[in-house]
Design an enzyme around this catalytic site. Sequence first.
Site, PDB file in Angstrom:
ATOM      1  N   ARG A  28       8.667  80.168  23.002  1.00  0.00           N
ATOM      2  CA  ARG A  28       7.257  80.846  22.641  1.00  0.00           C
ATOM      3  C   ARG A  28       6.504  81.049  23.822  1.00  0.00           C
ATOM      4  O   ARG A  28       6.460  79.816  25.155  1.00  0.00           O
ATOM      5  CB  ARG A  28       6.189  80.269  21.744  1.00  0.00           C
TER       6      ARG A  28
ATOM      7  N   PHE B  94       4.835  89.857  21.308  1.00  0.00           N
ATOM      8  CA  PHE B  94       4.265  89.610  19.279  1.00  0.00           C
ATOM      9  C   PHE B  94       2.900  89.814  18.642  1.00  0.00           C
ATOM     10  O   PHE B  94       2.160  89.465  18.053  1.00  0.00           O
ATOM     11  CB  PHE B  94       4.962  88.856  18.283  1.00  0.00           C
TER      12      PHE B  94
ATOM     13  N   ARG C  80      -1.625  74.901  12.105  1.00  0.00           N
ATOM     14  CA  ARG C  80      -0.688  75.784  11.373  1.00  0.00           C
ATOM     15  C   ARG C  80      -1.367  75.966   9.912  1.00  0.00           C
ATOM     16  O   ARG C  80      -1.375  74.743   9.539  1.00  0.00           O
ATOM     17  CB  ARG C  80      -0.137  74.442  11.501  1.00  0.00           C
TER      18      ARG C  80
ATOM     19  N   LYS D 282       6.765  81.026   8.246  1.00  0.00           N
ATOM     20  CA  LYS D 282       8.218  81.102   8.870  1.00  0.00           C
ATOM     21  C   LYS D 282       9.349  81.166   7.797  1.00  0.00           C
ATOM     22  O   LYS D 282       9.308  80.762   7.291  1.00  0.00           O
ATOM     23  CB  LYS D 282       8.405  80.305  10.098  1.00  0.00           C
TER      24      LYS D 282
ATOM     25  N   GLU E 210       8.795  90.170  10.618  1.00  0.00           N
ATOM     26  CA  GLU E 210       8.862  90.345  12.085  1.00  0.00           C
ATOM     27  C   GLU E 210      10.137  88.870  11.830  1.00  0.00           C
ATOM     28  O   GLU E 210       9.958  88.094  11.587  1.00  0.00           O
ATOM     29  CB  GLU E 210       8.268  89.037  13.234  1.00  0.00           C
TER      30      GLU E 210
ATOM     31  N   LYS F 267      12.654  85.915  13.379  1.00  0.00           N
ATOM     32  CA  LYS F 267      12.210  85.012  14.606  1.00  0.00           C
ATOM     33  C   LYS F 267      13.447  84.409  15.142  1.00  0.00           C
ATOM     34  O   LYS F 267      14.267  84.417  15.043  1.00  0.00           O
ATOM     35  CB  LYS F 267      11.426  84.147  13.492  1.00  0.00           C
TER      36      LYS F 267
ATOM     37  N   ARG G 171       4.573  76.382  24.879  1.00  0.00           N
ATOM     38  CA  ARG G 171       4.248  76.369  23.626  1.00  0.00           C
ATOM     39  C   ARG G 171       3.248  75.307  23.583  1.00  0.00           C
ATOM     40  O   ARG G 171       2.013  74.625  23.472  1.00  0.00           O
ATOM     41  CB  ARG G 171       4.833  76.578  23.017  1.00  0.00           C
TER      42      ARG G 171
ATOM     43  N   GLU H  87       8.004  85.377  22.679  1.00  0.00           N
ATOM     44  CA  GLU H  87       9.256  84.709  22.811  1.00  0.00           C
ATOM     45  C   GLU H  87      10.508  85.172  23.284  1.00  0.00           C
ATOM     46  O   GLU H  87      10.213  86.305  24.103  1.00  0.00           O
ATOM     47  CB  GLU H  87      10.044  85.218  20.913  1.00  0.00           C
TER      48      GLU H  87
END
Length: 566
Positions: free
Chosen positions: A264, A349, A421, A427, A257, A259, A279, A309
């Site tokens: 966020r 997303f 994470r 990313k 996707e 970035k 976020r 986003e």
Amino acid sequence: MTNDLSEKLYKDLAELCEEIESTTKRLVIVDLIAQFLSKVASEEIAPSVRMIVGKTFPEWSPKTLDISWRTIQKILKDITRASDEEMLQAFSEKGDLGDMARLLMLRKDLSKQTMLLPKPLTILEVYNSYQNISEIKGGGSKKKKENILLSLLSRANPLETKYIIKNLIGEMRHGASLGLMEEAIAKATEVPLEIIKRAHMLIGDLGEVVEKAFLKGPQNLKDVKPIPFHPIRPMLAQSVENVGEALKVHGGETSLEYKMDGARVQIHIHSGEVRIFSRRLTEVTTSLPDIVQQVGNNIRCKEAIIEGEVIAVSNDARPLSFQNLMKRFRRIKRIEEIINEIPVKLYLFDIIYLDGKLLIDQPYHERRGILSEVSGEIELVPQLVTSDLERAQKFFKDSRKKGHEGLMAKKVESKYTPGRRGKKWLKIKETESLDLVIVGADWGYGRRVKWLSDYYLAARNEQSGELQIIGKTFKGFTDEEFEDTTQRLKQLKTREEGRTVRAKPEIVVETVFDEIQKSPKYKAGYALRFARIKRIRDDKDVEEIDSIEKVKQLYEKQFKTKAKSI
Ligand code: AMP
């Protein structure tokens, strides 16, 4: 947990924290906390859990104590009658603000042996004082907060003072992390750890989790649902170097996707109301009234939690830099003016929850399918599911050409894991950057003389937990950012020596650099060459900054890259 009505003393909680601090053994810490939790009364249990981990409020809650270090210093001075010099000396001796406060109290006590003993503080009194402080708003609020604190601290013994100060500044440093607390709750309540963890992810407050676990047991916790307008910690991504690596990590195929370089957002829809969270779980609804309206007009469901986003765009819909978007959130002007000045666009997303059904265990591609069915005319982030390296590389270039940051790669079958994470989301950016925290600054020279504008940047040494400086820079900020950061650093100041101000580590900055060098100048052993701040990351917490381990990896990678290019 007992039904004993006699209130537990705060002294016991402070002593528990001190015992935790004195050991590094995980199991010992878990045992100590579990034993403590089984002894407190039902109404004390959530406050205790929150205060031990230093959160004071539910993690999802927007409440803050909002007391500057300067105010705390002033009150400590009033109570202990310490001079600036004595304070500085106590801080240098201990290197910790809580320990410094304890030391000052001990010294004061020696000279005032005859003082009448005040009524001991209870856990609920301390906790309720924090709640009262957080509710004070408007004119004269600083003074009112000071008064509550003063009456609290004037009844506290030195050890209690240490932990009240630590709660006020939100840094416990005793090693009882949220993860350890989850284990302790599992042990005390005999509810399986996995169930505690899952409930924690969804409710976002260990206080409420422990109450539910004690009162209702595993079955109720298993079926726990997100609560409308309580934001959930977002799933996060790890970095990889390029799309090739992403394909490899995801086993051949991945969902790419764009970035986007924005903010966020987690959007909660419930009973016709739309509210938006950042976020860091703070509410940003009033900064994005246009997005609220768009979501309200488009999303086809009764209840949902969706993610996306928000980026700032030019009039011809090209993405603008993150700095532009920040003007929306800083709210220097009235929101009605900014809406036209800084148009924004939402790209969706993910979807976590829909009409009573939790979707986090469904594979990513299914969630995206559901999202496209409910999103109406709101665009989803452009996506390419592929196992073909060339197509993936072209998609990366397209994203860059269109003004975006790079790509995210999401494992097609992956679940949504709040707050983690992991490698399920990766990313891929063009240039390497590090998220660092400002731990101090020098006053500038020449044009920058009125600003704290030469910043000391630190990464976290994960072994010791210490923040270690790896660079210094005055590059990258606009005048407005210098001014803002100067004001913030003045609030966060812990001490000042000559031209240097040391500050509580709070401002996270994404930093780019030419190279990482080995350097004896810094304890970490590494230094950034030509560091430049790319942007302030108010959306990131100091817990999220990069580690010295990552700095080391990047240092070593440079050699490999150089070797390849020779
Ligand atoms: P970073 O902030 O560098 O750790 O990167 C993760 C952030 O990228 C997320 O928190 C989002 O704000 C942002 N982001 C941009 N585009 C996407 C996307 N397509 N999917 C998920 N996150 C995205």
